[in-house]
Design a protein around this motif. Structure first.
Motif: not given
Length: 248
Positions: A180, A239-240
């Motif tokens: 994240h 969120r990544s």
């Protein structure tokens, strides 16, 4: 745990800005972020920030702390629930403050590495240098005041540059987990920037040919903020979609 809002005074915020080939900048970004383009260029830079009177927003000014800090940044945009949003992606933050390094990512968003700073400031010249404790990053920048923004290919004049950076108040930082992005927003009712002229600038981050192939990165301009009251508001983590670990 709810993270507190912070109050501070931006004693000095030196923004040294580069124009980057969009495809090169895009490779450095985790999803869902993409480069924010200005006149066909991606925009990146170093923020050399001295904060004073840093404290929880409810605390008296007398309890505030002071620290030297640095952030490497890339201007970005992403699709939010109400349309396209803009801000900056920060692959690395560093600080001279042991407390900031411990608290970042714990008590407030933004993991920090440790760095040693060397600062020399006069009314006519500003030099900020740093070397990170892990040995991965070195910066040495000298800027002098200017009555107008000269030589920039990103911005036609100082007001245009000011509007661009004021619109990038949301910052999302890489984290050690890579799952994240930590978020923090700068807020001030006293936004004001001045132009600077770069006399010299060296950065192991932007001078790295493996990260930025020859011809893909060019120094563009510098801006300075001085003695600006500012607050910092934690943002929900993003969120990544692709791992965004801290850059060395």
């Amino acid at each position: 745990m709810r993270q507190p809002r912070l109050a501070s005074v931006v004693e000095r915020r030196l923004l040294v800005n580069y124009r980057i080939a969009p495809d090169v900048a895009a490779r450095l970004l985790p999803g869902p972020l993409r480069p924010q383009l200005v006149r066909g260029h991606a925009v990146a830079g170093i923020c050399l920030l001295r904060l004073g009177r840093v404290r929880p927003a409810w605390a008296p000014k007398a309890f505030g702390l002071r620290s030297e800090n640095a952030a490497h940044r890339i201007a970005v945009e992403w699709d939010g629930p109400d349309g396209v949003e803009s801000g900056v992606y920060i692959p690395r933050r560093d600080t001279a403050s042991r407390l900031n390094a411990w608290a970042g990512g714990r008590l407030f968003p933004g993991e920090h590495g440790r760095a040693d700073f060397e600062v020399h400031e006069t009314p006519h010249l500003m030099r900020v240098a740093l070397a990170t404790r892990d040995g991965d990053v070195r910066v040495d920048v000298t800027v002098e005041p200017s009555d107008e923004l000269r030589g920039s290919e990103l911005f036609a004049d100082l007001p245009e540059a000011s509007r661009f950076f004021q619109g990038g108040a949301k910052g999302f930082s890489a984290t050690s987990s890579g799952c994240h992005l930590d978020g923090m927003e700068l807020r001030t009712d006293a936004w004001h920037v001045k132009a600077g002229r770069v006399r010299s600038a060296a950065s192991s981050f932007f001078d790295d040919p493996d990260r930025f192939p020859p011809g893909s990165v060019t120094l563009d301009c510098a801006l300075v903020m001085l003695d600006i009251p500012a607050g910092w508001r934690p943002l929900p983590a993003m969120r990544s979609e692709r791992g965004a670990r801290l850059v060395g």
